[in-house]
Design a protein around this motif. Sequence first.
Motif, PDB file in Angstrom:
ATOM      1  N   MET A   1     -14.340  52.496  16.205  1.00 14.00           N
ATOM      2  CA  MET A   1     -15.401  52.034  16.285  1.00 14.00           C
ATOM      3  C   MET A   1     -15.350  52.565  17.169  1.00 14.00           C
ATOM      4  SD  MET A   1     -16.362  47.881  15.750  1.00 14.00           S
ATOM      5  CE  MET A   1     -14.977  46.749  15.312  1.00 14.00           C
ATOM      6  N   SER A   2     -17.646  53.492  18.278  1.00 11.26           N
ATOM      7  CA  SER A   2     -16.959  54.110  18.574  1.00 11.26           C
ATOM      8  C   SER A   2     -18.202  53.534  20.023  1.00 11.26           C
ATOM      9  CB  SER A   2     -18.158  55.548  17.973  1.00 11.26           C
ATOM     10  OG  SER A   2     -17.592  55.835  17.537  1.00 11.26           O
ATOM     11  N   GLU A   3     -18.847  53.700  20.739  1.00 11.12           N
ATOM     12  CA  GLU A   3     -19.494  53.365  21.940  1.00 11.12           C
ATOM     13  C   GLU A   3     -20.581  53.518  22.465  1.00 11.12           C
ATOM     14  OE1 GLU A   3     -19.472  50.337  23.783  1.00 11.12           O
ATOM     15  OE2 GLU A   3     -17.744  49.720  22.821  1.00 11.12           O
ATOM     16  N   CYS A   4     -21.799  53.314  22.592  1.00  4.88           N
ATOM     17  CA  CYS A   4     -23.370  53.752  22.800  1.00  4.88           C
ATOM     18  C   CYS A   4     -23.262  52.940  23.935  1.00  4.88           C
ATOM     19  CB  CYS A   4     -23.568  53.130  21.130  1.00  4.88           C
ATOM     20  SG  CYS A   4     -24.544  52.068  21.127  1.00  4.88           S
ATOM     21  N   PRO A   5     -24.407  53.784  24.757  1.00  7.18           N
ATOM     22  CA  PRO A   5     -25.115  53.063  25.711  1.00  7.18           C
ATOM     23  C   PRO A   5     -25.726  52.236  25.695  1.00  7.18           C
ATOM     24  CG  PRO A   5     -26.058  54.901  25.281  1.00  7.18           C
ATOM     25  CD  PRO A   5     -25.442  54.813  24.248  1.00  7.18           C
ATOM     26  N   HIS A   6     -26.149  51.781  24.600  1.00  6.36           N
ATOM     27  CA  HIS A   6     -26.490  50.335  24.452  1.00  6.36           C
ATOM     28  C   HIS A   6     -25.726  48.957  24.400  1.00  6.36           C
ATOM     29  CE1 HIS A   6     -29.141  53.581  22.133  1.00  6.36           C
ATOM     30  NE2 HIS A   6     -29.843  53.361  23.074  1.00  6.36           N
ATOM     31  N   VAL A   7     -24.398  48.925  24.134  1.00  6.79           N
ATOM     32  CA  VAL A   7     -24.002  48.092  23.986  1.00  6.79           C
ATOM     33  C   VAL A   7     -23.474  47.460  25.803  1.00  6.79           C
ATOM     34  CG1 VAL A   7     -20.907  47.294  23.670  1.00  6.79           C
ATOM     35  CG2 VAL A   7     -22.126  49.460  21.711  1.00  6.79           C
ATOM     36  N   PRO A   8     -23.005  48.079  27.015  1.00  6.72           N
ATOM     37  CA  PRO A   8     -23.294  47.326  27.762  1.00  6.72           C
ATOM     38  C   PRO A   8     -24.635  46.499  28.548  1.00  6.72           C
ATOM     39  CG  PRO A   8     -22.130  49.582  27.962  1.00  6.72           C
ATOM     40  CD  PRO A   8     -22.747  49.434  26.816  1.00  6.72           C
ATOM     41  N   ASP A   9     -25.601  47.321  27.664  1.00 14.50           N
ATOM     42  CA  ASP A   9     -26.695  46.243  28.344  1.00 14.50           C
ATOM     43  C   ASP A   9     -27.100  45.246  27.140  1.00 14.50           C
ATOM     44  OD1 ASP A   9     -27.125  47.883  29.811  1.00 14.50           O
ATOM     45  OD2 ASP A   9     -28.691  49.259  28.370  1.00 14.50           O
ATOM     46  N   LEU A  10     -26.151  44.499  26.371  1.00  9.83           N
ATOM     47  CA  LEU A  10     -26.027  44.155  25.773  1.00  9.83           C
ATOM     48  C   LEU A  10     -25.835  42.550  25.638  1.00  9.83           C
ATOM     49  CD1 LEU A  10     -24.849  44.896  22.202  1.00  9.83           C
ATOM     50  CD2 LEU A  10     -26.966  44.086  22.199  1.00  9.83           C
ATOM     51  N   PRO A  11     -26.973  40.760  25.703  1.00  6.86           N
ATOM     52  CA  PRO A  11     -26.535  39.920  27.000  1.00  6.86           C
ATOM     53  C   PRO A  11     -25.235  39.394  26.503  1.00  6.86           C
ATOM     54  CG  PRO A  11     -28.647  39.731  24.768  1.00  6.86           C
ATOM     55  CD  PRO A  11     -27.701  41.140  24.910  1.00  6.86           C
ATOM     56  N   ARG A  12     -25.136  38.541  27.557  1.00  4.14           N
ATOM     57  CA  ARG A  12     -23.561  38.144  27.062  1.00  4.14           C
ATOM     58  C   ARG A  12     -24.159  36.720  28.044  1.00  4.14           C
ATOM     59  NH1 ARG A  12     -21.851  42.468  25.173  1.00  4.14           N
ATOM     60  NH2 ARG A  12     -20.358  44.001  26.586  1.00  4.14           N
ATOM     61  N   PRO A  13     -23.024  35.547  26.891  1.00  5.02           N
ATOM     62  CA  PRO A  13     -22.510  36.181  25.675  1.00  5.02           C
ATOM     63  C   PRO A  13     -23.760  35.917  25.082  1.00  5.02           C
ATOM     64  CG  PRO A  13     -22.469  33.408  26.592  1.00  5.02           C
ATOM     65  CD  PRO A  13     -23.466  34.333  27.640  1.00  5.02           C
ATOM     66  N   GLY A  14     -23.497  36.286  24.017  1.00  2.21           N
ATOM     67  CA  GLY A  14     -24.648  37.771  22.802  1.00  2.21           C
ATOM     68  C   GLY A  14     -25.308  35.951  22.130  1.00  2.21           C
TER      69      GLY A  14
END
Length: 86
Positions: A1-14
């Motif tokens: 799987m690849s990283e994209c710049p949008h993943v770090p901006d996802l809410p945590r926890p999801g």
Amino acid sequence: MSECPHVPDLPRPGPRPLTDTCPECLAAGSHPVQLRMCLECGHVGCCDSSAYGHATRHFEETGHPVMRSLEPGEGWRWCYVDLLIV
């Protein structure tokens, strides 16, 4: 799987799924195929193999970039912007 710049901006926890099926399909009297969940807000929609592709429509309407499969045994995520499995 690849990283994209949008993943770090996802809410945590999801988010948790807002529903257990695609509400737009239910309203239209259609059967959803392959459920997907928005990782920004928890919206549940059907995949593009369904009659309406509500998960993609949700992205187009909201700009929420990343979703994940809600199918049993699947854990992959997809970024609509970068067109990558993330």
